[in-house]
Design an enzyme around this catalytic site. Structure first.
Site, PDB file in Angstrom:
ATOM      1  N   SER A 117      40.586  41.908  38.636  1.00  0.00           N
ATOM      2  CA  SER A 117      41.848  42.238  38.043  1.00  0.00           C
ATOM      3  C   SER A 117      42.205  43.646  38.331  1.00  0.00           C
ATOM      4  CB  SER A 117      42.266  41.744  36.813  1.00  0.00           C
ATOM      5  OG  SER A 117      41.290  42.475  35.787  1.00  0.00           O
TER       6      SER A 117
ATOM      7  N   HIS B 152      43.786  35.418  38.201  1.00  0.00           N
ATOM      8  CA  HIS B 152      44.546  36.298  39.329  1.00  0.00           C
ATOM      9  C   HIS B 152      44.295  35.714  40.577  1.00  0.00           C
ATOM     10  CE1 HIS B 152      45.365  39.872  36.994  1.00  0.00           C
ATOM     11  NE2 HIS B 152      44.156  39.593  36.275  1.00  0.00           N
TER      12      HIS B 152
ATOM     13  N   LYS C  49      50.201  34.961  34.492  1.00  0.00           N
ATOM     14  CA  LYS C  49      50.507  35.660  35.684  1.00  0.00           C
ATOM     15  C   LYS C  49      51.297  34.925  36.622  1.00  0.00           C
ATOM     16  CE  LYS C  49      46.154  37.747  34.156  1.00  0.00           C
ATOM     17  NZ  LYS C  49      46.829  38.603  33.347  1.00  0.00           N
TER      18      LYS C  49
HETATM   19  C1  PLP Z   1      40.667  38.137  34.718  1.00  0.00           C
HETATM   20  C2  PLP Z   1      41.576  37.831  33.333  1.00  0.00           C
HETATM   21  N1  PLP Z   1      41.036  36.833  32.521  1.00  0.00           N
HETATM   22  C3  PLP Z   1      41.843  36.660  31.334  1.00  0.00           C
HETATM   23  C4  PLP Z   1      42.919  37.162  31.127  1.00  0.00           C
HETATM   24  C5  PLP Z   1      43.502  36.889  29.903  1.00  0.00           C
HETATM   25  O1  PLP Z   1      44.626  36.115  30.002  1.00  0.00           O
HETATM   26  P1  PLP Z   1      45.852  36.129  28.865  1.00  0.00           P
HETATM   27  O2  PLP Z   1      46.947  37.205  29.261  1.00  0.00           O
HETATM   28  O3  PLP Z   1      46.457  34.579  29.060  1.00  0.00           O
HETATM   29  O4  PLP Z   1      45.282  35.745  27.577  1.00  0.00           O
HETATM   30  C6  PLP Z   1      43.476  38.182  31.849  1.00  0.00           C
HETATM   31  C7  PLP Z   1      44.922  38.963  31.489  1.00  0.00           C
HETATM   32  O5  PLP Z   1      44.765  40.019  31.482  1.00  0.00           O
HETATM   33  C8  PLP Z   1      42.681  38.453  32.921  1.00  0.00           C
HETATM   34  O6  PLP Z   1      43.404  39.352  33.889  1.00  0.00           O
END
Ligand code: PLP
Length: 409
Positions: free
Chosen positions: A198, A226, A257
């Site tokens: 990310s 992502h 996202k």
């Molecule tokens: C790689 C990754 N996994 C999980 C999440 C968590 O997702 P959520 O925003 O739905 O809680 C995010 C969110 O920032 C993320 O970037």
């Protein structure tokens, strides 16, 4: 170190006021006093690709809204209709009173979209990672986790009863070495990695992880937060990108996202998903994803099917920005996706650069310790299918001017 908490272990302790740490927490106050605090900027209105904040229009390059679907007319209409049909909230866990027929429809649609037998929808992606990892990893099992995995994976590994062993970022040789050394000490084992990382925007070496999983008898779990909407045919994710979907045991994803909403999921074989559905405490004891959010994701899946040009636009914009930043002399690391980090280095300079961007009409976010290593602070930029050439050219012009002023290029 910004927002880093350390835990002391072992007695003796002196009795003290629990909230003393709050009164002496200075990191954020230091940035506020220096006038460079870049967090919690209130968005007054939004078109997705642009926002109004502090009364002025700014080009948004700090979101995860890769397909720009938060403002798609069909998606907004579907969300409104869902409120009329189901109301605004579920007022309980899916396990008990909050399970909607649309949750189940979404699970079926996602399982098909991803090429998996079954899927389970959680209220956020964070809860999906935390819940799935903690219920799958027993006392005698281990997780082998990429060092740059998302915080929600780290929280899942902390809750899990088994051990977590980290390997160097996206480095299959490092993973091979730790598996050679440690795998035999455990019963079950799971390799966990983000599909697209990310902060750095690089893509996981999935073929390498698949080889390691087979060589060392591990299951494979990919966080596609992502990657969905970004990689693979019609945004089906990392597995589709490498044509290795069948080799991934569990695909986790989020709707916060590309899918323009909030919520998360885990997809895999029927038995494993059934197990998680009856064991993951973050699923069973947290209220269900609200109706409008579910309808939003269902309509995003329709739009992904009907409007392939959004993927073409996304990649055209991402490639343009990578090419132009590189030509200007910025270090954009190993980014291969619409997430394009711009390396600044010094932390205070990164905050000052972010503020100068903001004042020039560009909304981007800084990444500092612990999310980036010491001395490698960066500005994370990300691009959308709905950015116009005019938006992007404006962003480039601002970066050209500020890069020289801050002696970054
Ligand atoms: C790689 C990754 N996994 C999980 C999440 C968590 O997702 P959520 O925003 O739905 O809680 C995010 C969110 O920032 C993320 O970037």
């Amino acid at each position: 170190m910004l927002f880093h908490v350390t835990h002391r272990k072992g007695p003796p302790f002196m009795s003290m006021d629990l909230f003393e740490k709050c009164r002496t927490f200075e990191d954020a106050k230091f940035l506020l006093n220096a006038g460079v605090y870049p967090f919690f900027r209130p968005i007054e209105s939004s078109t997705g690709a642009t926002v109004i904040t502090h009364g002025a229009r700014r080009v948004m390059i700090g979101s995860n809204n890769y397909l720009g679907l938060t403002h798609h007319p069909r998606v907004k209409e579907a969300a409104k209709k869902a409120i009329d049909h189901y109301g605004t909230g579920c007022t309980g866990s899916r396990f008990l009173n909050g399970n909607l027929s649309s949750h189940e429809e979404l699970e079926e649609r996602l399982a098909k979209f991803l090429g998996k037998e079954a899927c389970l929808v959680f209220s956020t992606g964070f809860l999906a990672n935390q819940g799935a990892l903690s219920c799958l990893i027993g006392r005698n099992d281990a997780i082998f986790s990429d060092r740059e995995n998302h915080a929600s994976i780290i929280e899942g590994t902390r809750l899990a009863l088994g051990d977590t062993i980290r390997y160097a970022h996206n480095d299959v040789d490092s993973l091979d070495r730790v598996l050679d050394e440690k795998r035999s000490q455990y019963e079950g084992a799971l390799i966990v990695a983000d599909g697209v990382f990310s902060m750095s925007g690089d893509i996981v070496d999935l073929p390498g992880l698949v080889r390691m999983a087979s060589k060392h008898n591990c299951k494979l779990y990919i966080d596609d937060a992502h990657s969905l909407g970004v990689l693979g045919e019609r945004g089906r994710g990392t597995g589709a990108h490498f044509k290795l979907t069948d080799e991934i045991d569990l695909i986790m994803g989020t709707f916060s996202k590309s899918f323009a909403s909030i919520g998360g999921f885990i997809a895999g074989d029927t038995d494993t998903i059934h197990y998680i559905k009856h064991k993951a405490r973050t699923f069973m004891f947290s209220a269900a994803m609200p109706p409008a959010a579910v309808a939003t994701v269902l309509e995003c899946l329709n739009v992904a099917q009907d409007e392939p040009e959004i993927f073409v636009n996304l990649w055209k914009n991402a490639r343009k920005m990578k090419r132009e930043f590189t030509a200007m002399g910025y270090n954009t690391m190993n980014s291969q996706t619409p997430i394009i980090p711009v390396m600044i280095g010094d932390e205070m300079k990164t905050f000052a650069f972010t503020k100068a961007l903001y004042e020039s009409g560009v909304f981007a976010t800084p990444v500092v310790k612990p999310a980036a290593p010491e001395g490698q602070a960066l500005i994370r930029t990300s691009y959308m299918a709905t950015h116009t050439d005019q938006d992007l050219d404006y962003v480039l012009e601002v970066f050209r001017k500020l890069g020289k002023a801050f002696e970054v290029i």
